[in-house]
Enzyme design. Structure first.
Site, short mmCIF file in Angstrom:
data_model
loop_
_atom_site.label_atom_id
_atom_site.label_comp_id
_atom_site.label_asym_id
_atom_site.label_seq_id
_atom_site.Cartn_x
_atom_site.Cartn_y
_atom_site.Cartn_z
CG HIS A 182 -1.21 1.41 1.19
ND1 HIS A 182 -0.92 2.46 1.49
CD2 HIS A 182 -2.92 1.79 0.78
CE1 HIS A 182 -2.12 2.87 1.96
NE2 HIS A 182 -3.51 2.85 1.87
CB CYS A 513 33.20 5.11 -23.84
SG CYS A 513 34.62 3.71 -24.54
#
Length: 558
Positions: A182, A513
């Protein structure tokens, strides 16, 4: 238990696109008794270590879910059940999903801590936001009058009666619950950061103390002591310019794979296996292959705990590595994801569980037994075979053929031949099933012999950190020499330019990279001017670099 399935490949029955499995605690179960009564019982060790669903059952549920979404024409929340006697599966509820489907696709808001702090508790991260506030511990929704607006709600668990308090909170922390509890559901609906299932938050977090709740660091949420500074940034995706040069992302953390998928990148230019191995696996591969070599009892116990449920402990390594890469590949599918095979140094390998038994002590690990030199070596080739098994599974079993593989620190063309032969022997043959294998260009020999390396690989990816270190003779980890370490040095730029020219003559693509383009937009402009095909950057710097590249392309065209 938690599972993730990659929906686009579900229709192809040749693949089993399960990209993540995470066992839950499963400490108790409800059992029907006489006369319709229900009893709570402790589960057995076997039940706790076994997944609640088989792969076939999971794929069946996933395909049913896709059918239901197509029927209703939109995202749906669904609940399912499995008959405890017959094993039959049922869908018991389907309702419209109202959180992710209503996200503003035009803007991406990011959060980032600018300082570190003391981690007080951890749990499952719900959302990707950060918030600070004072701790307000509440045991019951009847205590709403004690709750201060904007405080951090700390409690054991929540139910629908808690909604009025939750709406007043800046963040939520619970002892119990999971991603479908919940508290997790309501936190998503309210857009609040929440750390769920923290275990002992109600004991460790002091009433009235200021804390910072961070869900911006992947699937694990952290509660830090004090008000840790953080920044938010709204990225208008419609304003991102188009560029001829491909701009890709450096992505190492599978837990954060879905955080950046909305960026209009051209894929992932670098995924490092070391991050997944050190953070998710934690065990040296040879310690799983040769457990008798581990004499330290504490280490053996830690390895046994990590690999609980695995009779074949090498399967643990392959499963975790497969799922780590698969999450990143799925998040960016069908764009390419370049996966660099392992490049630990010996001192880093030795720090993994059981690693000390298999690693030599080197005076200079940075220039030692690392990268390609390990893959065919008799003292490690069995470990490399596990890496290959994982990559083969990602491509062939899961169907994520968008991954390409990259070989780091390959010193000579002859070494390249040995590595490619070893990969082929492990079912990863260059060209088979359209597999592309690239090489990191991070050693001067890669530049001087670029034409020979181009004959053996499908592309180059410049590792500017190591290339700078070896061109300038500067230890990249030396604090005293940091002023000399600069990717923009003319000697480094000359090496990069020479590589691009040599690769172009062979019609072999070149990307980069390293960290340089992320830190220095002028360095990115230099790369564009010299014809680099792709630049891979950290996600946080994507927009800045993209704009710099667009400007450089305009200037070059003039």
């Amino acid at each position: 238990d938690e599972f993730e399935v990659f929906k686009p490949l579900l229709s192809d029955r040749n693949y089993t696109p399960i990209v993540r499995r995470k066992p839950g605690g499963k400490e108790q179960k409800l059992v029907y008794g006489p006369g319709g009564t229900v009893a709570t019982e402790d589960t057995t060790p076997a039940e706790r270590s076994t997944f609640t669903l088989t792969d076939d059952e999971l794929l069946t549920l996933a395909r049913w879910a896709c059918t239901i979404e197509r029927h209703y024409g939109g995202p749906m929340d669904m609940e399912w059940a499995k008959d405890g006697l017959t094993g039959e599966l049922f869908i018991v509820q389907a309702r419209p999903e109202t959180i992710h489907s209503q996200t503003d696709d035009a803007t991406l808001r990011t959060y980032r801590l600018t300082q570190s702090g003391e981690r007080l508790v951890t749990g499952a991260a719900i959302g990707d936001a950060i918030a600070s506030g004072v701790v307000c511990r509440i045991d019951s929704p009847t205590e709403i009058a004690q709750f201060q607006d904007g405080a951090v709600l700390v409690t054991t668990t929540t139910d629908p009666d808690w909604a009025p308090i939750m709406k007043k909170a800046s963040a939520i922390v619970t002892d119990h619950g999971g991603r479908t509890s919940h508290a997790a559901i309501v936190s998503r609906e309210l857009g609040l950061p929440a750390v769920i299932g923290a275990g002992d938050a109600t004991e460790l977090l002091t009433e009235g103390a200021t804390v910072t709740v961070s869900c911006a660091e992947g699937e694990t949420g952290y509660v830090y002591g004090g008000a840790i500074p953080f920044i938010t940034k709204d990225i208008a995706l419609s304003d991102v310019p188009e560029t001829h040069t491909k701009v890709m992302l450096n992505a190492a953390n599978p837990a954060a794979a879905y955080r950046w998928w909305r960026l209009p990148s051209d894929g992932v230019g670098l995924t490092r296996l070391e991050f997944i191995i050190s953070n998710s696996i934690k065990v040296h591969p040879l310690a799983l292959l040769r457990p008798d070599a581990i004499t330290d009892e504490k280490t053996r116990e830690e390895i046994d705990a990590l690999t609980m449920g695995y009779d074949d402990k090498t399967a643990f390594f392959v499963d975790r590595l497969t799922e780590g890469v698969a999450r990143i590949a799925a998040a960016h599918y069908p764009h390419p994801v370049i996966v660099r095979m392992s490049d630990f140094k010996t001192n880093e390998y030795a720090k993994l569980l059981g690693g000390a038994a298999f690693e030599p002590k080197e005076e200079n690990p940075m220039l030692g037994w690392r990268g390609a030199s390990r893959y065919y070596h008799p003292d490690y080739r069995e470990g490399f075979s596990l890496e290959c098994a994982a990559m083969r599974r990602v491509r062939n079993d899961l169907g994520l053929k968008n991954i390409k593989l990259m070989i780091p620190f390959c010193r000579t063309p002859e070494e390249a031949d040995k590595v490619l032969a070893e990969m082929a022997a492990n079912g990863l043959e260059r060209g088979a099933e359209k597999l592309e294998i690239l090489v990191m260009a991070e050693i001067p020999s890669n530049v001087f012999l670029a034409d020979e390396f181009a004959d053996r690989f499908d592309g180059f990816s410049i590792g500017s950190n190591d290339l700078t270190q070896l061109v300038l003779g500067v230890d990249r980890d030396s604090a005293d020499l940091q002023d000399l370490f600069d990717e923009r040095n003319d000697a480094v730029k000359a090496a990069i330019k020479a590589l691009i020219i040599a690769a172009a003559a062979k019609k072999t693509p070149v990307g980069i990279c390293g960290q340089g383009p992320s830190d220095y937009p002028d360095f990115a402009a230099f790369l564009v001017e010299n014809g680099i095909q792709s630049i891979s950057v950290s996600p946080e710097s994507f927009i800045t670099v993209k704009n710099a590249i667009a400007a450089a392309e305009r200037d070059t065209a003039r």
